[in-house]
Design an enzyme around this catalytic site. Structure first.
Site, PDB file in Angstrom:
ATOM      1  N   ASP A  59       0.815  -1.224   0.000  1.00 38.81           N
ATOM      2  CA  ASP A  59       0.000   0.000   0.000  1.00 38.81           C
ATOM      3  C   ASP A  59       0.846   1.271   0.000  1.00 38.81           C
ATOM      4  O   ASP A  59       0.433   2.306   0.523  1.00 38.81           O
ATOM      5  CB  ASP A  59      -0.950   0.047   1.214  1.00 38.81           C
TER       6      ASP A  59
ATOM      7  N   GLN B 104       1.906  -5.935  -3.134  1.00 41.02           N
ATOM      8  CA  GLN B 104       2.309  -6.008  -1.714  1.00 41.02           C
ATOM      9  C   GLN B 104       3.669  -5.342  -1.504  1.00 41.02           C
ATOM     10  O   GLN B 104       4.028  -4.462  -2.264  1.00 41.02           O
ATOM     11  CB  GLN B 104       2.300  -7.448  -1.186  1.00 41.02           C
TER      12      GLN B 104
ATOM     13  N   GLY C  42      -4.261  -3.979  -4.364  1.00 44.06           N
ATOM     14  CA  GLY C  42      -5.195  -2.973  -4.849  1.00 44.06           C
ATOM     15  C   GLY C  42      -4.444  -1.715  -5.184  1.00 44.06           C
ATOM     16  O   GLY C  42      -3.683  -1.212  -4.373  1.00 44.06           O
ATOM     17  N   HIS C  43      -4.590  -1.275  -6.403  1.00 38.36           N
ATOM     18  CA  HIS C  43      -3.968  -0.016  -6.787  1.00 38.36           C
ATOM     19  C   HIS C  43      -5.066   0.995  -7.026  1.00 38.36           C
ATOM     20  O   HIS C  43      -6.089   0.679  -7.635  1.00 38.36           O
ATOM     21  CB  HIS C  43      -3.213  -0.160  -8.105  1.00 38.36           C
TER      22      HIS C  43
ATOM     23  N   LYS D 224       2.299   2.287  -4.965  1.00 34.98           N
ATOM     24  CA  LYS D 224       3.003   1.789  -6.157  1.00 34.98           C
ATOM     25  C   LYS D 224       2.220   2.080  -7.420  1.00 34.98           C
ATOM     26  O   LYS D 224       2.791   2.317  -8.473  1.00 34.98           O
ATOM     27  CB  LYS D 224       3.209   0.266  -6.057  1.00 34.98           C
TER      28      LYS D 224
HETATM   29  P1  GDP Z   1      -0.530   0.628  -3.784  1.00 33.92           P
HETATM   30  O1  GDP Z   1      -1.222  -0.669  -3.641  1.00 33.92           O
HETATM   31  O2  GDP Z   1       0.898   0.540  -3.348  1.00 33.92           O
HETATM   32  O3  GDP Z   1      -0.677   1.249  -5.155  1.00 33.92           O
HETATM   33  O4  GDP Z   1      -1.200   1.629  -2.787  1.00 33.92           O
HETATM   34  P2  GDP Z   1      -2.750   2.017  -2.640  1.00 33.92           P
HETATM   35  O5  GDP Z   1      -3.326   2.240  -3.975  1.00 33.92           O
HETATM   36  O6  GDP Z   1      -3.415   1.115  -1.689  1.00 33.92           O
HETATM   37  O7  GDP Z   1      -2.601   3.372  -1.882  1.00 33.92           O
HETATM   38  C1  GDP Z   1      -2.286   4.447  -2.504  1.00 33.92           C
HETATM   39  C2  GDP Z   1      -3.287   5.501  -2.093  1.00 33.92           C
HETATM   40  O8  GDP Z   1      -2.592   6.635  -1.745  1.00 33.92           O
HETATM   41  C3  GDP Z   1      -4.194   5.885  -3.231  1.00 33.92           C
HETATM   42  O9  GDP Z   1      -5.438   6.262  -2.739  1.00 33.92           O
HETATM   43  C4  GDP Z   1      -3.466   7.062  -3.846  1.00 33.92           C
HETATM   44  O10 GDP Z   1      -4.314   7.942  -4.518  1.00 33.92           O
HETATM   45  C5  GDP Z   1      -2.884   7.682  -2.621  1.00 33.92           C
HETATM   46  N1  GDP Z   1      -1.627   8.365  -2.859  1.00 33.92           N
HETATM   47  C6  GDP Z   1      -0.602   7.989  -3.658  1.00 33.92           C
HETATM   48  N2  GDP Z   1       0.407   8.869  -3.575  1.00 33.92           N
HETATM   49  C7  GDP Z   1       0.007   9.822  -2.690  1.00 33.92           C
HETATM   50  C8  GDP Z   1       0.621  11.010  -2.162  1.00 33.92           C
HETATM   51  O11 GDP Z   1       1.745  11.349  -2.482  1.00 33.92           O
HETATM   52  N3  GDP Z   1      -0.118  11.705  -1.234  1.00 33.92           N
HETATM   53  C9  GDP Z   1      -1.369  11.333  -0.839  1.00 33.92           C
HETATM   54  N4  GDP Z   1      -2.001  12.086   0.065  1.00 33.92           N
HETATM   55  N5  GDP Z   1      -1.968  10.232  -1.333  1.00 33.92           N
HETATM   56  C10 GDP Z   1      -1.292   9.497  -2.240  1.00 33.92           C
END
Ligand code: GDP
Length: 433
Positions: free
Chosen positions: A13, A223, A40-41, A16
């Protein structure tokens, strides 16, 4: 330009999805190499939110191949649902390719996952109960059903029968469940096969072609490093290998095809589910991170545990992945927290100072983090677009992290939107599409 791997540097999370989305702009192919729909992205494009569990987020670009690699386990129902939703929103999905060797999540995997967690009670791992673990277990036991099996009803039926046989006892409580009926299952999965057939391909071969033509291939992990089956906080881990080395296996390319490894870490830390988390905060600051960072799981909606950035763990992740660049996301969430802390060593329950991430589970479980205090910044940074725009304390924080981790920070997230990033130094010169 060789392959570029993107991995989570923490417990998943990390954001990525957004980093992949940005780097994908100048790549020709994006491959997911492990995990399943437990990932989940979230991508926010022009104010529109897209959530992906299986399909690589690169699908939002019309001209790129998006591959579900052989290392992924896929639930065809979830995949077809995602495809339908993308089509409904008028996204062109013709660039999707699915490895014929990827393994399929079957209804019994989901049942066994739920039953397994319930049986563990207090010791449960906190899996997403999507059947991922039991599917990987069947793969290792040579009882897996692969995407290619969907294309031959006779073979499919035989393989399902063989897979069900050793599970009879554990599936007894579900004996009457119609979805476990051999004929129903065979029919249902054959129908999925018909719908997925146009996308099924020899995806390793497609990767070689792209690499040999000098194109950029992004290998996208799900992950994070500390959830790695071998190198994470076992048994509180995922059932695959999210580290960069696994990109080679899960996509079918050689280690020499990988030229860059990008790690993605938040400016703080989060963890979903059970397991050790030395920098966890259960106070107001942790609550603030949860609320400001919207730290709820994309797949499960569960509240994430929050804490300070753990540099002991991050340095471990840097070395383990052979990371060449770091992307720090969600720096904006830390605005207003003063002072900031980062963990620089652990203290074992016996009082020993630990500079390295402990390999022994008991030591890690008993370890507490010790911190370096750094000045916080009060200004909101969501509008910053260059390093110079960032408050000096934010720059100092990033410099400290980069120095300690031993890897350059190339990208910093300052808000959820795609545009809310700061490229540090030069934007990477990936070949234009
Ligand atoms: P992933 O699985 O690693 O892609 O992570 P998630 O998608 O679960 O979490 C990313 C969340 O953080 C999403 O809702 C993005 O829109 C948000 N996000 C990503 N980069 C940033 C950032 O720099 N600042 C903030 N506030 N939110 C971010």
């Amino acid at each position: 330009m060789p392959g570029l791997v993107i991995v989570g540097a923490q417990w998943g999370d990390e954001g990525k999805g957004k980093v992949t989305d940005l780097l994908a702009e100048r790549a020709q192919m994006i491959v997911r190499f492990q995990g399943g729909n437990n990932a989940g992205h979230t991508i926010i494009r022009d104010g529109e939110t897209f959530k992906f569990h299986l399909i690589p987020s690169g699908i939002l670009y019309p001209d790129k191949l998006c591959v579900i690699g052989n290392g992924v386990v896929l639930d065809p129902r979830v995949l077809l649902g995602e495809l339908d939703e993308l089509r409904r929103r008028r996204v062109d999905v013709s660039g999707l390719r699915i490895s014929a060797n990827a393994h399929l999540i079957m209804p019994y995997h989901v049942m066994l996952d739920t039953a397994g967690e319930a049986k563990l009670g207090k010791l449960s791992i906190g899996t997403t109960r999507r059947g991922i673990g039991p599917c990987y277990a069947d793969k290792a036991a040579r009882l897996g059903i692969r995407v290619q099996d969907l294309l031959d009803e006779k073979i499919l039926r035989k393989k399902i029968m063989a897979a069900l046989e050793p599970k009879r006892l554990s599936l007894r409580p579900h004996e009457k469940d119609p979805s476990l009926d051999l004929h129903t299952m065979t029919e249902e999965y054959t129908a999925y096969g018909h719908r997925l057939e146009p996308y099924i391909a020899d995806t390793a071969h497609l990767c070689w072609e792209a690499l040999d033509a000098g194109q950029t291939v992004i290998l996208e992990g799900a992950q994070g490093t500390l959830l790695d089956l071998d190198h994470g906080t076992y048994p509180f881990v995922t059932s695959s290998n999210p580290v960069a080395g696994a990109a080679s296996v899960g996509a079918g390319v050689g280690p020499g095809d990988i030229g860059e490894v990008w790690g993605v870490a938040k400016a703080y830390a989060t963890r979903v589910g059970a397991g050790p988390f030395p920098t966890e905060l259960t106070d107001e600051t942790g609550r603030l991170m949860l609320e400001r960072g919207h730290e709820f799981g994309t797949t499960t909606g569960r509240e994430r545990r929050c804490g300070w950035l753990d540099l002991v763990a991050l340095r471990y992740a840097v070395r383990l992945n052979g990371m060449t660049s770091l992307a720090i996301t969600k720096l904006d969430v830390l605005a207003g927290i003063d002072p900031l802390r980062v963990a620089v060593r652990y203290r074992s329950s016996e009082g020993a100072a630990l500079a390295e991430f402990p390999y022994h589970q008991s030591i890690l479980h008993g370890a507490s983090a010790e911190y370096e205090e750094l000045p916080g910044f009060s200004a909101e940074i969501g509008d910053c677009r260059s390093e110079a725009d960032l408050p000096p304390q934010a720059r100092e924080y990033l410099a400290f992290v980069s120095e300690f981790a031993g890897v350059p920070i190339r990208l910093v997230g300052v808000g959820p939107d795609r545009e809310q990033v700061v490229w540090m130094g030069d934007r990477p010169a990936l070949r234009a599409a």
